[in-house]
Design an enzyme around this catalytic site. Sequence first.
Site, PDB file in Angstrom:
ATOM      1  N   THR A 143      17.100  15.112  73.102  1.00  0.00           N
ATOM      2  CA  THR A 143      17.032  16.593  73.291  1.00  0.00           C
ATOM      3  C   THR A 143      17.643  17.516  71.499  1.00  0.00           C
ATOM      4  OG1 THR A 143      17.823  16.824  75.352  1.00  0.00           O
ATOM      5  CG2 THR A 143      17.932  18.719  74.198  1.00  0.00           C
ATOM      6  N   GLU A 144      16.744  17.665  71.323  1.00  0.00           N
ATOM      7  CA  GLU A 144      16.342  18.697  69.824  1.00  0.00           C
ATOM      8  C   GLU A 144      17.051  17.602  68.564  1.00  0.00           C
ATOM      9  OE1 GLU A 144      16.003  21.168  69.472  1.00  0.00           O
ATOM     10  OE2 GLU A 144      16.056  22.413  71.115  1.00  0.00           O
ATOM     11  N   ALA A 145      16.704  15.707  69.148  1.00  0.00           N
ATOM     12  CA  ALA A 145      16.583  15.011  68.050  1.00  0.00           C
ATOM     13  C   ALA A 145      18.078  14.755  67.773  1.00  0.00           C
ATOM     14  CB  ALA A 145      15.925  14.888  66.740  1.00  0.00           C
TER      15      ALA A 145
END
Lengths: 388, 379
Positions: A143-145
């Site tokens: 998630t979100e890198a």
Amino acid sequence: MTSVCFYFQVHQPMRLNKFTVFSENVPYFDDYRNRKYFERIARKCYLPTNRTLLDLISNIGKEFRIAFSLTGVFVEQCKKYSPEVIESFKQLADTGNVEFLSETYYHSLAALFSVEEFKKQIKLHKAMIKDLFNQRPKVFRNTEAMYSNEIAKIIESIGYKGIITEGHESFLSWRSPNYLYTPRDCEKIVALLRNYKLSDDIGFRFSARWWEEYPLTADKYSSWLSACEGSCVNIFIDYETFGEHQWGDTGIFEFLKVLPYEILKYKNLDFKTPSQLIKSYKSVGVIDVPYILSWADIQRDTSAWLENDMQRLAFEQMAKLENLVKKNRKLLHIWRLLQTSDHFYYMCTKWFADGDVHKYFNPYDSPYDAFINYMNILQDIKRRLAAK
Amino acid sequence: MRILILGWEFPPAKTGGLGTHCYELVKNLGKKGIKVLLFIPKRSENAKHDLENVEIVEVGSAISNPYNATDPTTFEKGYGWNFFDEVREFNKKCIALALQRKFDVIHCHDWITFSAGVELKNRMGKPLVVTIHSTEYDRTANIYPMKFIVDIEKNGIEEANKVITVSKHMKKQLIERYGADERKITVIYNGIDYTKFFGVTNKQHRNIVLFLGRLTNQKGPYFFLHTAKKVLEKKSDVLFVVGGQGEKLPELIREAINLGITDNVVFTGYLSEDELTRAYEMADVYVMPSVAEPFGITALEAIASGTPVIVSKTAGVAEKIRHCFKVDFWDTHEMANKIICVLRYHVLGECMRRNSYGELKDFGWDRVADQTIDVYRRV
């Protein structure tokens, strides 16, 4: 040869219903609003962009390749509100030119509070991808890198070959993001780093009139790619860039339609998916990220989700329910849906600096309203758990 | 530049934002080298006379102040007739005095001084600036606005060369209800001298919910009491403080008795400046459920005291302050929801009060003075 790797993130959160301290038997999720938003984005982005990519693949053939990551929360809403979008993703999968990546089913922050829960959600997502597209993802994107040495280690331990994150100077220093790297203390996994400058040129700056490179054309952009040194240039962007963050009238679709042709005009450029990059190139060094990195905002940390005390309290209270909620099948799915990062994003108070992005389809008047609503729902879940 | 300001309230005599506004405005204009000639009614308390470049002339005899009354029997159709005689008398005296003086611009605040302003403009050929702090519709919460006051307001707005309003919402009202020419209206938000308040202190969390303002329909005290009733249904250890005085006090006390919430409601009556600042600081949350609130300076005062605020959506202050709750004044259900959550989750109030305190830097009186001077220059 430098390989251009396009990966698009596809996600829509399940937004919450208005829920007060007085609410009883009110559904937690705002079906009306979620449908309205989803149908709009499907019409403006998902359907036309999928169509464009399908046409490109059928015209260009094997030389054009792309990757997607679809969250489980997205797919659930897709099935409910716009099943034709799922069908068009299946068509893309059927071409054989499209790779689907792995992530947490709930687009969650699970990695930040429970390894067990984190692995479980990856497993759920993997099963979904297998079921929809008959692919076994080899590359993971959190998630979100969100990334750290520890997260990379966990992902390696469950058999992945690659992990995606941000190519930021904070840990790269003088090194280029255009190579594969090995996460610290790992052997069997490599990190693919986003070239944020070239990614943001499309994602954020495409229609920015203050930008000295405006307007961005496909041949100009391809010339920048061709001038890049390294084995790969990773362009990782939100799929909603096409038609939603950048509206149709900005020329974003025209740009996309000619971009692959312009790129392939250069002899030193080709297209590869994340898995192909891993097969084709070798790691050039080790990256060491002892803290949590992300691709969000200027700070590239978790502050958009977990900075202020409201976000921390909400997150903590949610995480605390883990053991209790796992005994309750019905509430488990709901509890996991409450882990979606967007709910915490809406509570972010530093919106004066990075405001515009935070406002995108935000259903709340203020971060305080977002907090109250979330806490009221959590309170209701607690009540139901206690009643059992 | 020399400005004639026709005012109505001036510290220590004041009932609301207008008095504070006049004081801070003339003080900061004076500081910037503008010569101010201020006419105000002579009241029992003497006005403060310690400002550089400001000459204060107290005109006429002591005047009753209807907006501050607690005894409704002194009112006839909302105001005492005696009051209007005094207003007329004040205006007459202002004209007589002003004709003998020299100045470049006339600046009036609210309808009470409009007739003098308009007459002086026409007789002396000087430009007129009027500031609208509230309209008759606001003050009466739309219940029986008096036509002749509306007419005075309308005439003043028409005659003025420039009009200043304290919010965009007020500007819109003037255009829609008074047919004002949009081009001559400038919005200048009120300011605050936040050094007069306690700032972000440690909260004791006594579960105090505060209302402060004139007890009139305009300020929405009934909605506050009904909100209290709803909060108390869920949470019993909360104290609701109704600060201030006004014509509706007896009715409000009756309402609290009818609602059965008297154990948890305190009516303070008149509060001194000192008591006010302490009340703001002690509260866990400040609520401003005004039916009409052109600006709402009390919300800024609460913020300056380190207290989170819940304000009516249409209040002028809601146009500028982002770190607060904004509600419909009639939505007692939602207000109760928010109050309970602020009391339940201390981190919420902490985040809100720290962030909103940071927003006060945009509300300096210095800025108000600069923007006002800019309006003077343009006439």
